[in-house]
Design an enzyme around this catalytic site. Structure first.
Site, PDB file in Angstrom:
ATOM      1  N   GLY A 320     -12.892   6.679  -8.938  1.00 41.14           N
ATOM      2  CA  GLY A 320     -11.754   7.487  -8.536  1.00 41.14           C
ATOM      3  C   GLY A 320     -12.127   8.775  -7.850  1.00 41.14           C
ATOM      4  CB  ILE A 372     -20.419   6.579 -18.036  1.00 47.27           C
ATOM      5  CG1 ILE A 372     -20.446   8.095 -17.801  1.00 47.27           C
ATOM      6  CG2 ILE A 372     -19.831   5.851 -16.848  1.00 47.27           C
ATOM      7  CD1 ILE A 372     -21.346   8.506 -16.647  1.00 47.27           C
ATOM      8  CB  SER A 436     -29.391  11.994  -7.076  1.00 46.38           C
ATOM      9  OG  SER A 436     -29.937  13.145  -7.702  1.00 46.38           O
ATOM     10  CE  LYS A 439     -25.118  22.397  -5.756  1.00 45.09           C
ATOM     11  NZ  LYS A 439     -24.956  21.702  -4.456  1.00 45.09           N
ATOM     12  CB  VAL A 477     -19.591  14.963   0.823  1.00 51.28           C
ATOM     13  CG1 VAL A 477     -20.855  14.144   0.789  1.00 51.28           C
ATOM     14  CG2 VAL A 477     -19.003  15.101  -0.567  1.00 51.28           C
ATOM     15  CB  VAL A 484     -17.099  25.094   0.589  1.00 59.82           C
ATOM     16  CG1 VAL A 484     -17.490  24.282   1.810  1.00 59.82           C
ATOM     17  CG2 VAL A 484     -17.013  26.557   0.944  1.00 59.82           C
ATOM     18  NE  ARG A 565     -20.702  30.102  -7.895  1.00 59.04           N
ATOM     19  CZ  ARG A 565     -19.948  29.132  -7.386  1.00 59.04           C
ATOM     20  NH1 ARG A 565     -18.724  28.951  -7.843  1.00 59.04           N
ATOM     21  NH2 ARG A 565     -20.411  28.352  -6.417  1.00 59.04           N
ATOM     22  CD  GLU A 568     -23.811  29.473  -5.924  1.00 53.37           C
ATOM     23  OE1 GLU A 568     -23.028  28.709  -5.345  1.00 53.37           O
ATOM     24  OE2 GLU A 568     -23.468  30.601  -6.330  1.00 53.37           O
TER      25      GLU A 568
END
Length: 637
Positions: A320, A372, A436, A439, A477, A484, A565, A568
């Site tokens: 979804g 899961i 994956s 990051k 993506v 963003v 943050r 990050e």
């Protein structure tokens, strides 16, 4: 006055007379086009029949001065009568007169030519063998003459019907930038539109060899360097960029030129957004920031992808979500024998079922509501469906949330992946693709480290059981939930400010369809245990994205910098230190190796702080004490 100005003025002065001529000619042919189909069919049959008669009379006049004997006239007229009969009967049998092909098209010309050749190769030899009174030249020359007349009539028809419609008084004057295949499509669509909203004043193209090219009467007025000058001389307000595979830097340059000179830029969408690669006027849209971030052409080998998907039972976890739903969409087009969509969000499953099948009843067993994290429930799903291929897209992905709640990241991204891998191996899954993130390279956050562990777990199962299990790593993506672009647009709609963490922060971007297409390709070419890393192009400054979206909105909105943050990075990387990407069979996909991680070494029961620190690298791990006891034996059995 230079050459370009002369061309522009000449076109402007000749436009009214051309338009009047086109209008008159258009009215004449419209009378024919508006006739019932039966009448148009009759015209075609009559014209082709007359073509044989005209061809015969022309040949006999030139060759014999119409001085054939009565016997020769008898056999000649009998030949023409039979030729016409075969022409008409064959034309209906081959559906030439029933609308099989567009009148005057190459397809119709091929069928007409084949039928005429058949007549020439059969009737001529037969008549020559039956009687000496049949002029042999008739059998040799008349068929090609008749074909020329048939083709000529169709050519005249196409010339007449290709007349462009008169633009309405409120039509917007435009220039078409690009005179290739896409430019041809756009020009023809505009000219054939019943009520054109655009009035084409000319074309420009960077290929100087096209300087004498005309498309449906529209002239080439210069190259891209002449854009502003030509726009002013022809008094246009819009520029249609008709290059479906235009690189980002070209789009950026053209947009800047248009914006600086009060011109509006209209974009032909990339091929991936067009049905069958065909342009439609409705698909033309204003320039947006996604045109700068996701326009790279992606070439995939569908045969290699189909080899492990078509006819197989495929399961997608996180179906979804943004990535999962697009994966499901692309897999569905490849014809799996069964596609199982698994998600913990029933509303998301409803949306993806509606998208794929046009229904949202949620009453079939291929829509699976399951977490899961629940090993027993997941095991039952795998035992029931016995999938051949699994795309594991289920994950928690929001970096700052997982910094606050690391236990949730652990339970989904680590234990959840371990559950899926275990159930997949026990159910006999042959191909497993773990989604994956960049990051996971030089991971500095809970998100990155948990996904890194997922990569290592996938590699362990691949090496331990010699299975085609691998991971695919890519960056941000465009258009995914919480991306963003959505955040910035929501802030702009509210009147701002737009918040950016740091003025120099950069990220990699790719559109969802591009990423999923490469994920499918990576699954076909990767080796067991590989981490396939997608080439994300050049990183983009986030503040540039924010400023461009603000400019698109036309509002005056400030950008506020909030600071990076916890966890990050200023710049994301696709490879960890020490990882050297190896080339794969695809130019946009590299592969790296990660150290396999045995699931048995994961913390048992309630993880200790030092265990979590070693795996996730977090100083603050108090919330992990809430992780429920888990039967590790089930995961490694």
């Amino acid at each position: 006055m230079d050459l370009n100005e002369e061309k522009i003025v000449d076109q402007a002065e000749s436009a009214p007379s051309r338009n009047k001529l086109a209008l008159t000619r258009g009215k004449l042919i419209r009378a024919v086009l508006d006739l019932p189909t039966a009448w148009r069919r009759t015209f075609l049959v009559t014209w082709d029949s007359l073509s044989w008669v005209i061809a015969l009379l022309a040949f006999v006049l030139i060759r014999y001065d119409l001085s054939l004997t009565n016997v020769q006239w008898f056999w000649t007229l009998l030949y023409i009568g039979l030729a016409i009969a075969i022409q008409v009967i064959g034309g209906f049998a081959l559906q030439i007169y029933l609308g099989r092909s567009r009148i005057g098209s190459f397809a119709e010309a091929t069928w007409i030519g084949a039928l005429t050749m058949l007549i020439a190769l059969t009737l001529g030899p037969i008549f020559s063998a039956v009687t000496q009174n049949f002029p042999h030249g008739v059998g040799l020359v008349v068929p090609p003459f008749a074909l020329i007349w048939m083709a000529g009539g169709r050519w005249l028809f196409r010339v007449a019907t290709s007349t462009r419609h008169q633009a309405s008084s409120d039509a917007v004057p435009v220039l078409i930038y690009g005179a290739g295949s896409t430019g041809h499509q756009v020009a023809l669509l505009v000219d054939k539109d019943d009520a054109p909203h655009y009035e084409i004043r000319g074309l420009i193209d960077d290929d100087v060899t096209k300087r004498f090219l005309r498309i449906n009467g529209h002239r080439m007025l210069g190259t891209g360097d002449d854009l502003v000058e030509v726009a002013r001389a022809t008094d246009v307000r819009k520029v249609i960029l008709a290059i479906s595979k235009a690189p980002a830097h070209l789009i950026q340059h053209i947009h800047d030129e248009c914006h600086a000179n009060g011109l509006e830029l209209v974009i032909v969408p990339p091929v991936s957004e067009m049905i069958g690669g065909r342009v439609s006027l409705a698909a033309l849209r204003e320039f947006n920031v996604q045109d700068l971030l996701g326009r790279r052409p992606i070439h995939t080998d569908l045969s290699s992808i189909a080899g492990y998907v078509t006819g197989k039972t495929v399961l997608v976890t996180g179906a979804g979500g943004s990535i999962g739903s697009e994966l499901a969409n692309q897999v569905h087009k490849l014809g799996p024998s069964k596609l199982i969509l698994l998600d913990r969000d029933e509303s998301a499953l409803h949306a993806v079922q509606l998208r794929l099948y046009g229904v949202g009843l949620l009453d079939t067993d291929d829509m699976v509501l399951c977490s899961i994290r629940d090993h027993e429930a997941l095991k039952a799903v795998f035992e029931h469906h016995r999938p051949d291929v699994v795309f594991h897209a289920a994950a928690l992905k929001h970096l700052p949330m997982l910094e606050q709640y690391p236990a949730e990241g652990w339970k989904t991204n680590v234990w959840g992946t371990a559950n899926v891998l275990c159930c997949a191996r026990q159910a006999g899954v042959t191909n497993f693709v773990n989604i994956s993130t960049d990051k996971a390279a030089d991971a500095s956050s809970v998100l990155g480290r948990s996904k890194r562990i997922a990569e290592r777990l996938t590699a362990w199962y691949a090496k331990r059981y010699d299975l085609a299990y691998l991971s695919v790593r890519f960056g941000n993506v465009l258009g995914s939930r919480g991306s963003v672009l959505h955040t910035f647009r929501a802030q702009i709609d509210r009147g701002g400010p737009v918040t950016v963490t740091h003025p120099d922060v950069t990220r990699y971007f790719m559109t969802i369809p591009e990423a999923c297409e490469l994920v499918l390709q990576a699954g076909a070419i990767g080796n067991p245990g590989d981490v396939m890393v997608l080439d994300m192009g050049e990183p983009v400054r986030i503040v540039d994205v924010a400023e461009r979206l603000i400019a698109e909105s036309g509002k005056s909105i400030e950008v506020h910098f909030t600071g990076l943050r916890e966890g990050e990075k200023l710049d994301e990387v696709l490879f960890s230190e020490g990882e050297a990407g190896d080339k794969s069979a695809h130019p946009l996909i590299n592969s790296v190796q990660v150290d396999p991680l045995d699931p048995a070494t994961l913390p048992r029961e309630k993880p200790r702080r030092e265990d979590v620190y070693g795996l996730l690298g977090q100083d603050e791990a108090r919330q992990l004490t809430a992780v429920a006891d888990t039967d590790l034996e089930a995961l490694v059995s």
